[in-house]
Write a protein that holds these residues in place. Structure first.
Motif, mmCIF file in Angstrom:
data_model
loop_
_atom_site.group_PDB
_atom_site.id
_atom_site.type_symbol
_atom_site.label_atom_id
_atom_site.label_comp_id
_atom_site.label_asym_id
_atom_site.label_seq_id
_atom_site.Cartn_x
_atom_site.Cartn_y
_atom_site.Cartn_z
ATOM 1 N N ARG A 97 1.499 75.374 82.726
ATOM 2 C CA ARG A 97 1.076 76.789 84.112
ATOM 3 C C ARG A 97 1.245 76.292 85.289
ATOM 4 O O ARG A 97 1.970 76.792 86.524
ATOM 5 N N MET A 98 0.949 75.231 86.342
ATOM 6 C CA MET A 98 0.462 74.971 87.278
ATOM 7 C C MET A 98 1.832 74.754 87.437
ATOM 8 O O MET A 98 2.779 74.919 88.899
ATOM 9 N N LEU A 99 2.629 73.806 86.954
ATOM 10 C CA LEU A 99 4.112 73.214 87.374
ATOM 11 C C LEU A 99 5.103 74.447 87.695
ATOM 12 O O LEU A 99 6.082 74.427 88.695
ATOM 13 N N ASP A 100 4.905 75.240 86.242
ATOM 14 C CA ASP A 100 6.008 76.351 86.948
ATOM 15 C C ASP A 100 5.817 77.558 87.886
ATOM 16 O O ASP A 100 6.436 78.261 87.626
ATOM 17 N N SER A 101 4.750 77.688 87.847
ATOM 18 C CA SER A 101 4.359 78.356 89.004
ATOM 19 C C SER A 101 4.744 77.620 90.914
ATOM 20 O O SER A 101 5.000 78.764 91.834
ATOM 21 N N TYR A 102 5.125 76.313 90.831
ATOM 22 C CA TYR A 102 5.697 76.128 91.948
ATOM 23 C C TYR A 102 6.861 75.270 91.408
ATOM 24 O O TYR A 102 6.870 75.293 93.079
ATOM 25 N N ALA A 103 7.294 75.559 91.052
ATOM 26 C CA ALA A 103 8.609 75.050 90.951
ATOM 27 C C ALA A 103 9.483 75.662 89.634
ATOM 28 O O ALA A 103 9.209 77.159 89.917
ATOM 29 N N ASP A 104 11.182 76.021 89.530
ATOM 30 C CA ASP A 104 12.191 77.019 89.341
ATOM 31 C C ASP A 104 12.198 75.852 88.075
ATOM 32 O O ASP A 104 12.753 76.484 87.353
ATOM 33 N N LEU A 105 12.242 74.587 87.730
ATOM 34 C CA LEU A 105 12.663 74.623 87.030
ATOM 35 C C LEU A 105 11.447 73.519 86.433
ATOM 36 O O LEU A 105 11.618 72.037 87.178
ATOM 37 N N ILE A 106 11.019 72.402 84.839
ATOM 38 C CA ILE A 106 10.781 71.475 84.728
ATOM 39 C C ILE A 106 10.950 70.677 83.941
ATOM 40 O O ILE A 106 11.842 70.864 82.883
ATOM 41 N N VAL A 107 10.975 69.321 84.388
ATOM 42 C CA VAL A 107 11.573 67.836 83.765
ATOM 43 C C VAL A 107 10.317 67.336 82.842
ATOM 44 O O VAL A 107 9.342 67.280 83.732
ATOM 45 N N LEU A 108 10.227 67.658 82.068
ATOM 46 C CA LEU A 108 8.869 66.714 81.164
ATOM 47 C C LEU A 108 8.834 65.317 80.415
ATOM 48 O O LEU A 108 10.100 65.448 79.380
ATOM 49 N N ARG A 109 8.568 64.622 80.494
ATOM 50 C CA ARG A 109 8.291 63.532 79.530
ATOM 51 C C ARG A 109 6.541 63.225 79.481
ATOM 52 O O ARG A 109 5.888 63.307 80.128
ATOM 53 N N HIS A 110 7.094 63.008 78.354
ATOM 54 C CA HIS A 110 4.959 63.060 77.636
ATOM 55 C C HIS A 110 5.649 61.931 75.820
ATOM 56 O O HIS A 110 6.444 62.213 75.167
#
Lengths: 312, 312, 312
Positions: A97-110
């Protein structure tokens, strides 16, 4: 029929079809020639890409970063769990949620299977899976397919060998499954018994109609158009002697390639340790460095299509 | 005669000649005044600089990053071996190939002597040595020489003292050797016996015709125009008592400087621990902060010349 | 009367007055609508912000980074003490001098009380406190107040409850003190006895005329307009049983909120662990995600005002 790329999440290579990939590859061709001319337009200027790498990564992270920046976007993010709030016990949902509110797209590795899908359900902005669990690494599969297409002009009708750790290696699994979107002539699965694909992956291979059969490298080398090599990690073997026994059979050297077709390409998601002899590097079969280089234009194409950067 | 800067690798300060450095210093002067006016043109817009720091660094890394970004370039990279594929056993060659395909220039810091040269042989793009092994740190030497020129108007004809760890400290060694491109009056080497320059460096000093002699600080302080101080690390001394015995003799305090020339400048590559008393900071001799500040315009000049950023 | 924002250090929320904050909030409103339209002008292009995080941070660091980059500025910096020269024994003063010479503004987070003020005295460029010691976190207080204003239209005249660790939590302390700039109706301090505000903070609360009284949550929940929740860290309790005993009383669940006003907002600086039940997320009381999102426009406003970015 293609759903189009704009605003789309990229979770599994199987969420896409041939037309989607054809659009992507053409955009990647365009990016490649813009890079060559040093004339990439900043179509993503003012946009922010979050690179959320809960697991370390070198190539995936840096090529995404280079891709975003070539197009004029900025990046924020982290490169491991250490030092972010996850260490304090924050849930993945809250971090997303935090990343979503700071950025326009999320690349995630997990490291957990399904994290990217879960993140995509929470985030308003698109999520791109930069590798999760043991199965999915869709952008690696995209650049792998793009590299095959570059070398052979086609993806259909070729004979593939996928060698190494087919059980835990997500690049190998993702590549094998991606062939289900095309019509390979045959896909040889070349792995030590303990590193053969898991049952669930074998079922998926069958359901997708991928003509896959197990084989030994020396038996099929002469048939292959593409040999996709991956690393066999010592720590997968409970018995170190067992490891020493098998590793020779999964190491590619100039003599391994003696009976190969002239236009066989050897691929590898990299990094390699000693599974490809450096003497192979100077043979025309060596395509792994070109494959790595394709990471930037393919990811540029992906970002530009998903974020709606357009052509100028 | 100068070979010109465009596309050139920067491995050792000794690969350059006076004319090269004069071109660099004039470009640095220009950068300095653009910075002062807040009017730096983005001559490197769209370009990517890889900062490959296998060893941690604060000033070198951040001043390169600031330099690149002031000129409109973007950076990618890493700040230690941890978390990159090197940890998985990847060779330096493969890591360099990757960086070379993502970026337009590579700045490399590595603990092994010769890494930068090796990287330069592999990479298509220029490689800048951000410090390797114990000997080479050419961009530090460039900003050091620039600082001498700024303070004294000249580099030739001055008397230098280089104090501290001349055996393992790469900034000190790089600075001493760089004086071989000029005509210093004298270079005093001021070090505890166990930290004197290695034999191979002494041979190089001689071959370059550098008028270097060993000395004790108290004997020569009155002659010096430049006192270059470096840190003596406790861990270099097998015997802690020996360390305690020598450290006082290599600590610069206001009283050390009592017999100094009025325009003596004290330099230090920083960080310092306690080898320069903070009370020296407010004397006119203290040039180490100005020296550190010069890191940005000198590295801007270097990037702009090597990457062909031009003037506007 | 407002001193104006240009070039100003931001050390404590108490250095500002209502007019200052009103100017900030209006600028934040403007940033918010520019973000919504995707039309943020690059007013800080060519400027560099140093993010000097001696302590790890996720939200503060990334939202500052996003804020700077949205406005066209670049960032340099570090995310922990590890790997920077501090590890070699460099003083904070020398590290600050370096950052000051590379960047146009410094955001500093440090575990020691007073570090930001000390840094501001050394640096020529403005310093923003990104959290130091146990008391000051002014930019968190700014976005908290902005969120209250957004939810209720006003900050004056409301009844506040601040719950959790009021002893060591700097966000809670900073928020309570910030209310001293306004006219809250009442501020309930809701904490286990061992986590009540320190005596010096209680004195400051009194001196600022903040109408603060200790209370239990169940006694005042019906009166609150704002409930500000913070984390209670297990390690603050010498006796784990004591921790288990109190934690239930400081956990916010849907049933906690049963007797609440319809427009009560629940805030939290995040990250949370289990002090707010995720079932609260879907109630209209949940304002903590919106609060986190406000980090970007409020910090954009702050950077733009302090760095003189102007409106276009």
């Amino acid at each position: 029929m293609s759903e189009g790329w704009l605003g789309r999440d990229v979770i599994s290579i199987l969420d896409f079809d041939r037309e989607d990939l054809e659009v992507l590859f053409e955009e990647a061709d365009r990016m490649k020639s813009l890079l060559a001319n040093g004339s990439v337009p900043k179509t993503l200027s003012g946009r922010i890409v979050a690179l959320a790498f809960f697991e370390p990564s070198t190539r995936t992270r840096m090529s995404f970063e280079a891709a975003a920046k070539r197009l004029g976007a900025e990046t924020i993010g982290f490169t491991s769990e250490e030092g972010i709030s996850v260490a304090k016990g924050e849930s993945l949902a809250d971090t997303v949620r935090m990343l979503d509110s700071y950025a326009d797209l999320i690349v995630l590795r997990h490291r957990y299977e399904g994290s990217a899908l879960y993140a995509a359900e929470i985030a308003v902005h698109p999520v791109i899976n930069g590798g999760d669990g043991r199965q999915h690494h869709p952008t690696q599969a995209m650049l792998d397919l793009y590299t095959v297409r570059e070398a052979h002009g086609v993806i259909d009708g070729l004979t593939y060998g996928v060698l190494g750790d087919l059980r835990y290696g997500r690049a190998a699994t993702s590549f094998i499954l991606s062939l289900g979107l095309f019509k390979p002539r045959r896909v040889y699965l070349i792995a030590p018994p303990s590193l053969e694909p898991r049952a669930e992956v074998m079922m998926l291979i069958e359901r997708l109609g991928i003509p896959a059969v197990k084989a030994r490298l020396e038996d099929v080398i002469g048939e292959l158009d593409v040999l996709y090599v991956t690393r066999i990690q010592r720590e997968r073997f409970p018995d170190p002697e067992e490891y020493e026994r098998v590793r020779g059979a999964y190491r590619v050297t100039p003599s391994t390639l003696e009976g190969a077709k002239r236009d066989l390409i050897v691929m590898h998601p990299l990094p390699r340790v000693d599974e490809i002899d450096p003497r192979v590097d100077s043979t025309p079969h060596a395509w792994y460095f070109r494959q790595a280089r394709n990471g930037v234009p393919v990811r540029m194409a992906l970002l530009n299509l998903v974020m709606g950067g357009g052509a100028s």
